[in-house]
Write a protein that holds these residues in place. Sequence first.
Motif, short mmCIF file in Angstrom:
data_model
loop_
_atom_site.label_atom_id
_atom_site.label_comp_id
_atom_site.label_asym_id
_atom_site.label_seq_id
_atom_site.Cartn_x
_atom_site.Cartn_y
_atom_site.Cartn_z
N TYR A 367 48.24 29.62 43.73
CA TYR A 367 48.08 28.85 42.49
C TYR A 367 48.50 29.71 41.31
O TYR A 367 48.28 30.93 41.32
CB TYR A 367 46.60 28.46 42.28
CG TYR A 367 46.09 27.57 43.38
CD1 TYR A 367 46.15 26.19 43.26
CD2 TYR A 367 45.56 28.12 44.55
CE1 TYR A 367 45.69 25.36 44.27
CE2 TYR A 367 45.10 27.30 45.57
CZ TYR A 367 45.17 25.93 45.43
OH TYR A 367 44.72 25.12 46.44
N GLU A 387 39.67 27.27 50.81
CA GLU A 387 38.89 27.58 49.60
C GLU A 387 38.99 26.44 48.59
O GLU A 387 40.08 25.95 48.29
CB GLU A 387 39.39 28.88 48.98
CG GLU A 387 39.01 30.08 49.82
CD GLU A 387 39.40 31.39 49.14
OE1 GLU A 387 38.94 31.63 48.01
OE2 GLU A 387 40.16 32.16 49.75
N GLU A 388 37.83 26.08 48.05
CA GLU A 388 37.78 24.90 47.19
C GLU A 388 37.60 25.24 45.71
O GLU A 388 38.00 24.46 44.85
CB GLU A 388 36.61 23.99 47.61
CG GLU A 388 36.81 23.29 48.95
CD GLU A 388 37.97 22.30 48.93
OE1 GLU A 388 38.21 21.67 47.88
OE2 GLU A 388 38.64 22.16 49.98
N ASP A 389 37.00 26.41 45.42
CA ASP A 389 36.64 26.66 44.01
C ASP A 389 37.84 26.59 43.07
O ASP A 389 37.78 25.98 42.01
CB ASP A 389 35.87 27.99 43.86
CG ASP A 389 36.57 29.16 44.55
OD1 ASP A 389 37.61 28.91 45.20
OD2 ASP A 389 36.10 30.30 44.42
N LYS A 391 40.58 24.93 43.56
CA LYS A 391 41.07 23.54 43.47
C LYS A 391 40.24 22.77 42.46
O LYS A 391 40.73 21.88 41.77
CB LYS A 391 40.98 22.85 44.84
CG LYS A 391 41.99 23.39 45.83
CD LYS A 391 41.89 22.69 47.17
CE LYS A 391 42.58 23.53 48.24
NZ LYS A 391 42.11 23.33 49.58
N ARG A 392 38.94 23.11 42.38
CA ARG A 392 38.06 22.42 41.43
C ARG A 392 38.07 23.12 40.06
O ARG A 392 37.30 22.75 39.17
CB ARG A 392 36.64 22.38 41.99
CG ARG A 392 36.51 21.46 43.21
CD ARG A 392 35.05 21.13 43.49
NE ARG A 392 34.31 22.31 43.92
CZ ARG A 392 34.01 22.58 45.19
NH1 ARG A 392 34.36 21.75 46.15
NH2 ARG A 392 33.35 23.67 45.51
N GLU A 393 38.87 24.15 39.96
CA GLU A 393 39.00 24.93 38.72
C GLU A 393 37.65 25.49 38.26
O GLU A 393 37.31 25.48 37.08
CB GLU A 393 39.71 24.10 37.63
CG GLU A 393 41.12 23.74 38.10
CD GLU A 393 41.95 22.91 37.14
OE1 GLU A 393 41.38 22.40 36.16
OE2 GLU A 393 43.17 22.78 37.38
N GLU A 394 36.89 25.98 39.26
CA GLU A 394 35.63 26.65 38.96
C GLU A 394 35.89 28.13 38.76
O GLU A 394 36.94 28.64 39.14
CB GLU A 394 34.65 26.47 40.14
CG GLU A 394 34.17 25.04 40.26
CD GLU A 394 33.50 24.77 41.61
OE1 GLU A 394 33.38 25.69 42.42
OE2 GLU A 394 33.12 23.61 41.82
N ASP A 411 37.25 31.31 33.70
CA ASP A 411 36.59 30.00 33.79
C ASP A 411 37.48 28.83 33.35
O ASP A 411 37.64 27.87 34.06
CB ASP A 411 35.35 29.97 32.88
CG ASP A 411 34.30 30.90 33.42
OD1 ASP A 411 33.72 30.58 34.45
OD2 ASP A 411 34.09 31.99 32.80
N GLU A 414 43.70 26.15 34.23
CA GLU A 414 44.31 25.12 35.06
C GLU A 414 44.91 25.84 36.26
O GLU A 414 45.57 26.88 36.09
CB GLU A 414 45.41 24.42 34.26
CG GLU A 414 46.01 23.25 34.98
CD GLU A 414 47.22 22.67 34.26
OE1 GLU A 414 47.88 21.81 34.83
OE2 GLU A 414 47.50 23.12 33.12
#
Length: 483
Positions: A367, A387-389, A391-394, A411, A414
């Motif tokens: 990314y 990994e999801e974080d 993708k969720r932009e965490e 934090d 994008e």
Amino acid sequence: MNSLIYDNLTLHTDKYQINMMYAHWVQGTLNDKAVFEAYFRKLPFGGGYAVFAGIERIVHYVQHLRFGDEEINYLREQEENYQEEFLEELRKFRFTGNLHAMKEGTLVFANEPLIRVEARVFEAQLIETALLNVMNFQTLIATKASRVKQAAGEDILMEFGTRRAQEADAAIWGARAAYISGFHATSNMRAGMLFGIPTKGTHAHAWIQGHDTEEEAFRRYAEALPNQVTLLVDTYNTLKSGVPNAIRIAHELKKQGKKLNAIRLDSGDLAYLSQRARQMLDDAGLNGVQIMASNDLDENIIVNLKAQGARIDSWGVGTQLITAADQPALGGVYKLVARERKGEYLPVIKVSGNPEKMTNPGFKDVYRIVNKETGRAEADYITLREEEDVKREERIKLFDPVHPYIHKFIDHYEAIPLLHPIFSDGELVYELPELQSIRSYHEKQLQLFWPQYLRKLNPEGYRVNLSMKAWQLKMDLIHQHQE
Ligand SMILES: Nc1ncnc2c1ncn2[C@@H]1O[C@H](COP(=O)(O)OP(=O)(O)OP(=O)(O)O)[C@@H](O)[C@H]1O
Ligand SMILES: O=P(O)(O)OC[C@H]1O[C@H](OP(=O)(O)OP(=O)(O)O)[C@H](O)[C@@H]1O
Ligand SMILES: O=C(O)c1cccnc1
């Protein structure tokens, strides 16, 4: 896309790939899935970025992989080990896997996956050689061209390399790569016809030598091509003969309501000659006549000429660009990162005494992390697929793998996925963009980066970071191997 330029490239591979395909066939592992990544380890030309190119040709290559009679007969003759049944298996060969890649024109960096292939090992292995061949060359030339473009700024840039290129394919795909990175035209008519690149041309010294006098040569040329004519002024003596003769012709054209477009300088001190020529043209009331330069130019000479106050409006760049003279290979590699075992992917690593050659294991994504406040890219972030974080932009942690204690949390960002689906289960799912839109996409890419990452000389290193999980996986596998 005109198909004239494409041969059957199925055997455009190294014999060891076919040997491995054969061994997989013999051992019954040909259908096991494998995941490979293509990347390079070091940025070329001492620069801060590279410009990715090659997908258009790769798409066509993958789509048209076929072992026909000619290929099969040749393999039969070449290798007595290959059994007939294996050759029959090859007849059925199609690419049925998934291929993800960066878009052409993307700014890319070392050690991040540019192409990811997930396919039967039988297929993934075959395509390594051609994929690297195309990606390495086109990315290299697009990168070199981007450096030249940076040096030339808004000036017109023409690609003149064909006669010095490493053969015909290099000339046309190199011309295309240069256009992606901001060149305005090519002298290669076939590249123009095939890809829709604007073409431009002046004339050679032979035209002048082929007449009794330079003045007559200029006049005859201008008679034949009165619109937008450019005259080459250095055959005998640039300032004493070439420029004065060109001025004479310019006045004659003016009387006919036409205009001399430019003069071209192709030898000597280009700074001095351009300044003197500019003065002479201006004194003759020909401010509109431009000065073009050529002669073994590259980005460094162009910067240097500008620093010397050269009065050059447009640049013809050949040899140094098309041969990537200061670094003739990108050095991109294609490495296995995961293999199927009992229906699951097992991450694999290549351990090496040289830490640079250690691969990053696992099925990964990458990314571009863009700061929402500044709109600029902060880092490229490589994660394991699951990994999801990000993708969720965490909140994510960016850290330097060489010095893991140097880190920062981010934090408000994008996360732009850089690997796009090109083939899915063997089907082409990507619409190849028009060359023009690749070119404008590349321009937008440049705006995403702070200038310190882009400068030609001693750029700041842009961060390419592994997620904690991807890093941990790498550490675990290294330790396993050490044990
Ligand atoms: N003012 C300048 N500063 C730096 N480099 C320059 C300058 N003028 C020209 N150059 C570059 O220097 C090189 C000169 O090449 P070369 O020694 O072949 O000279 P030349 O003028 O082409 O000579 P010849 O007429 O024999 O071909 C070229 O790469 C050219 O682009
Ligand atoms: O220098 P490059 O960056 O490679 O650009 C292409 C060169 O090719 C031509 O020279 P060449 O001597 O081949 O032909 P000519 O007789 O037309 O000058 C042209 O005049 C340029 O100098
Ligand atoms: O059009 C030109 O001036 C040209 C084209 C190719 C190579 N050198 C010069």
